[in-house]
Write a protein that holds these residues in place. Sequence first.
Motif, PDB file in Angstrom:
ATOM      1  N   ALA A 106      55.713  42.928  73.048  1.00 16.14           N
ATOM      2  CA  ALA A 106      56.556  41.845  72.523  1.00 16.14           C
ATOM      3  C   ALA A 106      57.763  41.613  73.438  1.00 16.14           C
ATOM      4  O   ALA A 106      58.285  42.557  74.040  1.00 16.14           O
ATOM      5  CB  ALA A 106      57.019  42.176  71.109  1.00 16.14           C
ATOM      6  N   PRO A 107      58.241  40.381  73.544  1.00 11.72           N
ATOM      7  CA  PRO A 107      59.391  40.071  74.411  1.00 11.72           C
ATOM      8  C   PRO A 107      60.620  40.911  74.111  1.00 11.72           C
ATOM      9  O   PRO A 107      61.321  41.344  75.035  1.00 11.72           O
ATOM     10  CB  PRO A 107      59.640  38.590  74.127  1.00 11.72           C
ATOM     11  N   ILE A 108      60.910  41.181  72.822  1.00  8.64           N
ATOM     12  CA  ILE A 108      62.102  41.940  72.485  1.00  8.64           C
ATOM     13  C   ILE A 108      62.029  43.357  73.032  1.00  8.64           C
ATOM     14  O   ILE A 108      63.022  43.921  73.504  1.00  8.64           O
ATOM     15  CB  ILE A 108      62.319  41.968  70.934  1.00  8.64           C
ATOM     16  N   VAL A 109      60.850  43.950  72.999  1.00 10.95           N
ATOM     17  CA  VAL A 109      60.677  45.309  73.511  1.00 10.95           C
ATOM     18  C   VAL A 109      60.842  45.322  75.028  1.00 10.95           C
ATOM     19  O   VAL A 109      61.516  46.193  75.592  1.00 10.95           O
ATOM     20  CB  VAL A 109      59.291  45.878  73.115  1.00 10.95           C
ATOM     21  N   ARG A 110      60.253  44.352  75.698  1.00 13.30           N
ATOM     22  CA  ARG A 110      60.371  44.271  77.156  1.00 13.30           C
ATOM     23  C   ARG A 110      61.823  44.070  77.573  1.00 13.30           C
ATOM     24  O   ARG A 110      62.308  44.666  78.551  1.00 13.30           O
ATOM     25  CB  ARG A 110      59.504  43.132  77.699  1.00 13.30           C
ATOM     26  N   LYS A 111      62.555  43.211  76.853  1.00 10.70           N
ATOM     27  CA  LYS A 111      63.953  42.945  77.199  1.00 10.70           C
ATOM     28  C   LYS A 111      64.821  44.185  76.996  1.00 10.70           C
ATOM     29  O   LYS A 111      65.689  44.490  77.818  1.00 10.70           O
ATOM     30  CB  LYS A 111      64.481  41.778  76.366  1.00 10.70           C
ATOM     31  N   VAL A 112      64.607  44.884  75.886  1.00 14.21           N
ATOM     32  CA  VAL A 112      65.377  46.100  75.626  1.00 14.21           C
ATOM     33  C   VAL A 112      65.100  47.142  76.699  1.00 14.21           C
ATOM     34  O   VAL A 112      66.029  47.802  77.203  1.00 14.21           O
ATOM     35  CB  VAL A 112      65.048  46.661  74.229  1.00 14.21           C
ATOM     36  N   PHE A 113      63.850  47.280  77.086  1.00 15.23           N
ATOM     37  CA  PHE A 113      63.502  48.276  78.113  1.00 15.23           C
ATOM     38  C   PHE A 113      64.156  47.919  79.446  1.00 15.23           C
ATOM     39  O   PHE A 113      64.696  48.787  80.139  1.00 15.23           O
ATOM     40  CB  PHE A 113      61.983  48.370  78.255  1.00 15.23           C
ATOM     41  N   ARG A 114      64.125  46.634  79.828  1.00 15.30           N
ATOM     42  CA  ARG A 114      64.772  46.218  81.073  1.00 15.30           C
ATOM     43  C   ARG A 114      66.279  46.424  80.994  1.00 15.30           C
ATOM     44  O   ARG A 114      66.924  46.792  81.984  1.00 15.30           O
ATOM     45  CB  ARG A 114      64.437  44.755  81.375  1.00 15.30           C
ATOM     46  N   GLY A 115      66.854  46.181  79.818  1.00 16.83           N
ATOM     47  CA  GLY A 115      68.283  46.404  79.646  1.00 16.83           C
ATOM     48  C   GLY A 115      68.662  47.870  79.813  1.00 16.83           C
ATOM     49  O   GLY A 115      69.695  48.197  80.422  1.00 16.83           O
ATOM     50  N   ILE A 116      67.823  48.763  79.285  1.00 14.45           N
ATOM     51  CA  ILE A 116      68.065  50.199  79.439  1.00 14.45           C
ATOM     52  C   ILE A 116      67.985  50.596  80.908  1.00 14.45           C
ATOM     53  O   ILE A 116      68.797  51.387  81.410  1.00 14.45           O
ATOM     54  CB  ILE A 116      67.055  51.000  78.600  1.00 14.45           C
ATOM     55  N   GLN A 117      67.011  50.035  81.620  1.00 18.00           N
ATOM     56  CA  GLN A 117      66.900  50.318  83.049  1.00 18.00           C
ATOM     57  C   GLN A 117      68.147  49.866  83.800  1.00 18.00           C
ATOM     58  O   GLN A 117      68.597  50.541  84.741  1.00 18.00           O
ATOM     59  CB  GLN A 117      65.669  49.614  83.626  1.00 18.00           C
ATOM     60  N   ALA A 118      68.718  48.738  83.397  1.00 17.39           N
ATOM     61  CA  ALA A 118      69.893  48.199  84.081  1.00 17.39           C
ATOM     62  C   ALA A 118      71.156  49.003  83.776  1.00 17.39           C
ATOM     63  O   ALA A 118      71.986  49.224  84.667  1.00 17.39           O
ATOM     64  CB  ALA A 118      70.094  46.735  83.685  1.00 17.39           C
ATOM     65  N   LEU A 119      71.305  49.449  82.539  1.00 19.68           N
ATOM     66  CA  LEU A 119      72.527  50.135  82.130  1.00 19.68           C
ATOM     67  C   LEU A 119      72.473  51.645  82.326  1.00 19.68           C
ATOM     68  O   LEU A 119      73.522  52.303  82.364  1.00 19.68           O
ATOM     69  CB  LEU A 119      72.833  49.827  80.663  1.00 19.68           C
ATOM     70  N   HIS A 120      71.282  52.184  82.441  1.00 17.26           N
ATOM     71  CA  HIS A 120      71.137  53.638  82.623  1.00 17.26           C
ATOM     72  C   HIS A 120      70.229  53.933  83.823  1.00 17.26           C
ATOM     73  O   HIS A 120      69.144  54.508  83.673  1.00 17.26           O
ATOM     74  CB  HIS A 120      70.558  54.272  81.364  1.00 17.26           C
ATOM     75  N   PRO A 121      70.666  53.535  85.017  1.00 18.94           N
ATOM     76  CA  PRO A 121      69.819  53.730  86.210  1.00 18.94           C
ATOM     77  C   PRO A 121      69.935  55.132  86.793  1.00 18.94           C
ATOM     78  O   PRO A 121      70.036  55.311  88.011  1.00 18.94           O
ATOM     79  CB  PRO A 121      70.389  52.690  87.172  1.00 18.94           C
ATOM     80  N   ALA A 122      69.994  56.131  85.926  1.00 20.23           N
ATOM     81  CA  ALA A 122      70.142  57.505  86.405  1.00 20.23           C
ATOM     82  C   ALA A 122      68.928  57.906  87.227  1.00 20.23           C
ATOM     83  O   ALA A 122      67.787  57.563  86.905  1.00 20.23           O
ATOM     84  CB  ALA A 122      70.313  58.456  85.224  1.00 20.23           C
ATOM     85  N   GLN A 123      69.189  58.620  88.300  1.00 20.04           N
ATOM     86  CA  GLN A 123      68.101  59.074  89.168  1.00 20.04           C
ATOM     87  C   GLN A 123      67.253  60.101  88.435  1.00 20.04           C
ATOM     88  O   GLN A 123      67.769  61.015  87.796  1.00 20.04           O
ATOM     89  CB  GLN A 123      68.669  59.695  90.441  1.00 20.04           C
TER      90      GLN A 123
END
Length: 234
Positions: free
Chosen positions: A90-107
């Motif tokens: 679903a779009p909402i799940v994809r957006k949340v996942f991309r947002g997490i990647q952007a805000l928590h780019p920990a190695q």
Amino acid sequence: MIWEDYTETIMDKLDQYVHAATRDNTRSSYQSAVRHFEVEWGGFLPATADSVARYLADHAESLSINTLRQRLAALAQWHIAQGFPDPTKAPIVRKVFRGIQALHPAQEKRAKPLQMEQLARVVHWLDQASETPHLTGKRADELRHVRNKAILLLGFWRGFRGDELTRLQIEHVDVVSGEGMSCYFPQTKADRQFKGSSFKVPALSQLCPVSAYLDWIELASLQDAPSLLYKADQ
């Protein structure tokens, strides 16, 4: 009655093939991920897209991106297998996942590779550890240490996974003393098409996997055993 028996046989085969399509460790990790969503987090199955999105948000700071991705894959697999729509797409799940990647780019943490000096020390310890049981007649201990040395050196020089080494068949190994050996795996993690893969392992002057393998095969008297682990702990 004959038709019912035939249908039951076909269904058994289908279940067998479906089961074989997923690796045991993958199946186990998927089951653990679904259990975490349903039991530990308190989610309901089948899940909605909103609940999956909330699950991601709740664990964005405590779980790595790779772990979250694995949790999504497990939930997707569960819904597909049960015949329900996949909420992870679903779009909402994809957006949340991309947002997490952007805000928590920990190695991502990676295990440090075993160094040559460390390998040499471990091999030296295994050699010493196998001498005492050899002198005292404790064959099981001697077999285990010699086996472990062979598996360690094979895994180190060719980068084999632990589960691959445990499935390596004696009949799939061709070796020439002092020259090298070839190992055939009917299935590896990278072999998505199940075509099988062959690997060459050269003989070396030090820390040689070929000589270690031959020592193990000779000591354990292996010819057509199921795998390298056979008789190691008997």
